[in-house]
Design a protein around this motif. Sequence first.
Motif, PDB file in Angstrom:
ATOM      1  N   ALA A 304      29.355   1.321 -12.953  1.00  0.00           N
ATOM      2  CA  ALA A 304      28.334   0.359 -13.369  1.00  0.00           C
ATOM      3  C   ALA A 304      28.224  -0.778 -12.363  1.00  0.00           C
ATOM      4  N   TYR A 305      29.353  -1.220 -11.846  1.00  0.00           N
ATOM      5  CA  TYR A 305      29.351  -2.296 -10.847  1.00  0.00           C
ATOM      6  C   TYR A 305      28.656  -1.826  -9.573  1.00  0.00           C
ATOM      7  N   ASP A 306      28.972  -0.621  -9.132  1.00  0.00           N
ATOM      8  CA  ASP A 306      28.304  -0.068  -7.960  1.00  0.00           C
ATOM      9  C   ASP A 306      26.810   0.114  -8.216  1.00  0.00           C
ATOM     10  N   THR A 307      26.453   0.561  -9.421  1.00  0.00           N
ATOM     11  CA  THR A 307      25.039   0.733  -9.760  1.00  0.00           C
ATOM     12  C   THR A 307      24.300  -0.589  -9.696  1.00  0.00           C
ATOM     13  N   ALA A 308      24.904  -1.628 -10.243  1.00  0.00           N
ATOM     14  CA  ALA A 308      24.280  -2.955 -10.212  1.00  0.00           C
ATOM     15  C   ALA A 308      24.064  -3.420  -8.776  1.00  0.00           C
ATOM     16  N   ASN A 309      25.042  -3.184  -7.915  1.00  0.00           N
ATOM     17  CA  ASN A 309      24.912  -3.621  -6.529  1.00  0.00           C
ATOM     18  C   ASN A 309      23.944  -2.757  -5.741  1.00  0.00           C
ATOM     19  N   LEU A 310      23.819  -1.473  -6.110  1.00  0.00           N
ATOM     20  CA  LEU A 310      22.772  -0.639  -5.519  1.00  0.00           C
ATOM     21  C   LEU A 310      21.402  -1.206  -5.865  1.00  0.00           C
ATOM     22  N   ILE A 311      21.191  -1.503  -7.148  1.00  0.00           N
ATOM     23  CA  ILE A 311      19.918  -2.075  -7.583  1.00  0.00           C
ATOM     24  C   ILE A 311      19.669  -3.404  -6.892  1.00  0.00           C
ATOM     25  N   ALA A 312      20.719  -4.233  -6.776  1.00  0.00           N
ATOM     26  CA  ALA A 312      20.583  -5.529  -6.104  1.00  0.00           C
ATOM     27  C   ALA A 312      20.114  -5.361  -4.666  1.00  0.00           C
ATOM     28  N   SER A 313      20.670  -4.372  -3.971  1.00  0.00           N
ATOM     29  CA  SER A 313      20.279  -4.163  -2.573  1.00  0.00           C
ATOM     30  C   SER A 313      18.810  -3.775  -2.461  1.00  0.00           C
ATOM     31  N   ALA A 333      16.819   4.588  -2.178  1.00  0.00           N
ATOM     32  CA  ALA A 333      17.258   5.799  -1.485  1.00  0.00           C
ATOM     33  C   ALA A 333      18.161   5.494  -0.300  1.00  0.00           C
ATOM     34  N   LYS A 334      18.035   4.315   0.288  1.00  0.00           N
ATOM     35  CA  LYS A 334      18.877   3.955   1.430  1.00  0.00           C
ATOM     36  C   LYS A 334      20.325   3.699   1.024  1.00  0.00           C
ATOM     37  N   ALA A 335      20.561   3.336  -0.236  1.00  0.00           N
ATOM     38  CA  ALA A 335      21.915   2.990  -0.702  1.00  0.00           C
ATOM     39  C   ALA A 335      22.587   2.035   0.280  1.00  0.00           C
ATOM     40  N   ASP A 336      21.866   0.973   0.628  1.00  0.00           N
ATOM     41  CA  ASP A 336      22.299   0.040   1.665  1.00  0.00           C
ATOM     42  C   ASP A 336      23.179  -1.066   1.072  1.00  0.00           C
ATOM     43  N   PHE A 337      24.354  -0.667   0.628  1.00  0.00           N
ATOM     44  CA  PHE A 337      25.321  -1.620   0.086  1.00  0.00           C
ATOM     45  C   PHE A 337      26.714  -1.028   0.260  1.00  0.00           C
ATOM     46  N   GLU A 338      27.742  -1.840   0.033  1.00  0.00           N
ATOM     47  CA  GLU A 338      29.123  -1.381   0.167  1.00  0.00           C
ATOM     48  C   GLU A 338      29.706  -1.124  -1.219  1.00  0.00           C
ATOM     49  N   PRO A 339      29.840   0.122  -1.613  1.00  0.00           N
ATOM     50  CA  PRO A 339      30.395   0.416  -2.941  1.00  0.00           C
ATOM     51  C   PRO A 339      31.894   0.172  -2.997  1.00  0.00           C
ATOM     52  N   ILE A 340      32.429   0.126  -4.212  1.00  0.00           N
ATOM     53  CA  ILE A 340      33.876  -0.005  -4.403  1.00  0.00           C
ATOM     54  C   ILE A 340      34.568   1.285  -4.010  1.00  0.00           C
ATOM     55  N   ARG A 341      33.982   2.419  -4.410  1.00  0.00           N
ATOM     56  CA  ARG A 341      34.507   3.702  -3.984  1.00  0.00           C
ATOM     57  C   ARG A 341      34.061   3.950  -2.543  1.00  0.00           C
ATOM     58  N   ASP A 342      34.325   5.135  -2.016  1.00  0.00           N
ATOM     59  CA  ASP A 342      33.914   5.446  -0.660  1.00  0.00           C
ATOM     60  C   ASP A 342      32.394   5.339  -0.512  1.00  0.00           C
ATOM     61  N   LYS A 343      31.962   4.988   0.678  1.00  0.00           N
ATOM     62  CA  LYS A 343      30.536   4.920   0.977  1.00  0.00           C
ATOM     63  C   LYS A 343      29.886   6.278   0.720  1.00  0.00           C
ATOM     64  N   TYR A 344      28.678   6.270   0.136  1.00  0.00           N
ATOM     65  CA  TYR A 344      27.982   7.522  -0.119  1.00  0.00           C
ATOM     66  C   TYR A 344      26.527   7.421   0.326  1.00  0.00           C
ATOM     67  N   THR A 345      25.894   8.572   0.430  1.00  0.00           N
ATOM     68  CA  THR A 345      24.460   8.650   0.695  1.00  0.00           C
ATOM     69  C   THR A 345      23.817   9.444  -0.427  1.00  0.00           C
ATOM     70  N   PHE A 346      22.497   9.375  -0.530  1.00  0.00           N
ATOM     71  CA  PHE A 346      21.784  10.163  -1.525  1.00  0.00           C
ATOM     72  C   PHE A 346      21.304  11.467  -0.920  1.00  0.00           C
ATOM     73  N   GLY A 347      21.459  12.558  -1.696  1.00  0.00           N
ATOM     74  CA  GLY A 347      20.916  13.840  -1.305  1.00  0.00           C
ATOM     75  C   GLY A 347      19.435  13.905  -1.613  1.00  0.00           C
TER      76      GLY A 347
END
Length: 392
Positions: A304-313, A333-347
Motif C-alpha cells: 500500500a505504501y509503494d502504491t501510494a508513492n507510485l500514485i504520487a509520482s 506506467a513509468k513507475a518513476d519512484f523508489e519502492p521499498i521492495r526491489d525496483k520494478y517495471t510494468f509489463g
Amino acid sequence: MGLKGKAMRTGLMATALVTVMAAQASAEELRIGFITTLSTPAGYIGEDIRDAFMLAIGEDGKLGDTPVVLEVEDDGLKPANAKQSADRLVQSGVKLFTGVNFSNVLAAVQPTVMKSGGFYVSVNPGPSVFAGEKCNPNYFVASYQNDAFHEAAGLAANKLGYKKVVILAPNYQAGRDALNGFKRTYEGEVVEEIYTKLNQTDFSVELARIRSAAPDAIYQFHPGGAGINFAKQYDNAGLKDSVPMLVPAFSLDAQMVKATGDAADGVYASALWTTEFDNDASRDFVKRFEEAYGRTPTMYAEQAYDTANLIASALDAVGGNIDDADAFRAALAKADFEPIRDKYTFGPNQHPIQNYYLTRFEKNADGEIVQTVVERIAENHQDAYAGDCKMD
C-alpha cells in the motif's frame, strides 16, 4: 488530530471519519475512492492497507505535491457491498480508486471503474481475469499478478528438493490462481490438489488427507484467519516436523505470525519483501509504521505504501490533473519512484516485472519469529498472462 489518531480508528468509525473529511474537501483536493475490508476477521488486512497509505499521505494531506482526500468504504468482504460503494463514488465524481484487498471483491469493483473511464491502481490482488485478454489501459496492479507469487513458490519447492507435494487453497479466484501458478513452475509430482471453503476454520479432514498422502511437503495458500487456523492445526496435528510447509508470504504475514506463535517457526515462504530487507528505505518504513501505529507492518502495508508513492509520482508528473488521462496513464506506467521492495517495471499488461525471494520464518536473537531472506529465486519475473494482453 494527528496521523496516528486518525489512522488508528478502524472499521465503520474510519469510514465515517474519512467520509466526513471528504465532504469538507476543498475543490483543490483530489478525491480517491478507497474501498477495502475493515470488518470481518480479515479486517486487519484492510487496516494495514489503509494505514500505510495514510502514512504515505502524511500530516500535510498530500501525495507528492497534490492535496488528496481518501473516501474510505468498508466492503465487509462482500462483492455486492463493494460494487455499491464503487457505483456511489463514481456517480459522485471520483475518478481514481484503490484499496481492495481480495480478488473476488476487485472483480466487482474494477469493471465499474473502467466503464466510468476512471483509474484503478491495485494495492494487493492481481486476478488472472484482468491480467490477460481483459486487461485495460486504466487498470494498474502495483503489487503482483496473483499467479506470479505462486510461480515463485514452485521455483522455491524445486530449490528445496521437494519431489511430491500436496497443494491447498480456498475455492475462489485467487485460490485457483494460486495453485495454477504453483503447478506452472513446480517440477515434481502433485499428489493431492485440495480446495477448501473461503474462510474455513476447521481443517481436520484436509489434514487427514495430507497424512494419508505422505508428501515431501505441502504448499498452502490461506490468507487471514483461515491461514492462522490452518498453521496452528497443522502444528497441533504433529505434521509440521515431518511434512514441511511452504507458503506465499501472505499466508503467514506479520500479524498472523503473532497469532500462530511457534507454529510459524521453520516455515518457508515466497516473498517480494519482508521487514528484514536490508535497505534504508525499508528500514525507515518499518520504523515509521511502528511508531505511528504500534505494530509491525505486514506485506500488505508495504504494498500500500509503494502504491501510494507510485500514485504520487504520477500525480506530480501531471500536476495533479488526472483529467488528462493519457498523461496520467503514461506517468503511472513509468513507475518513476523508489519502492521499498526491489525496483520494478510494468509489463505490457501493467502488472509488475519484479524479483521474488525464498524466505524462512525463524527466531532472531530476541526470540521473535521474523521472516528472513534466504535467497533470490526469480529475477525480473513477468506473469504468465502478459502476452495475452492487447491494450485498446
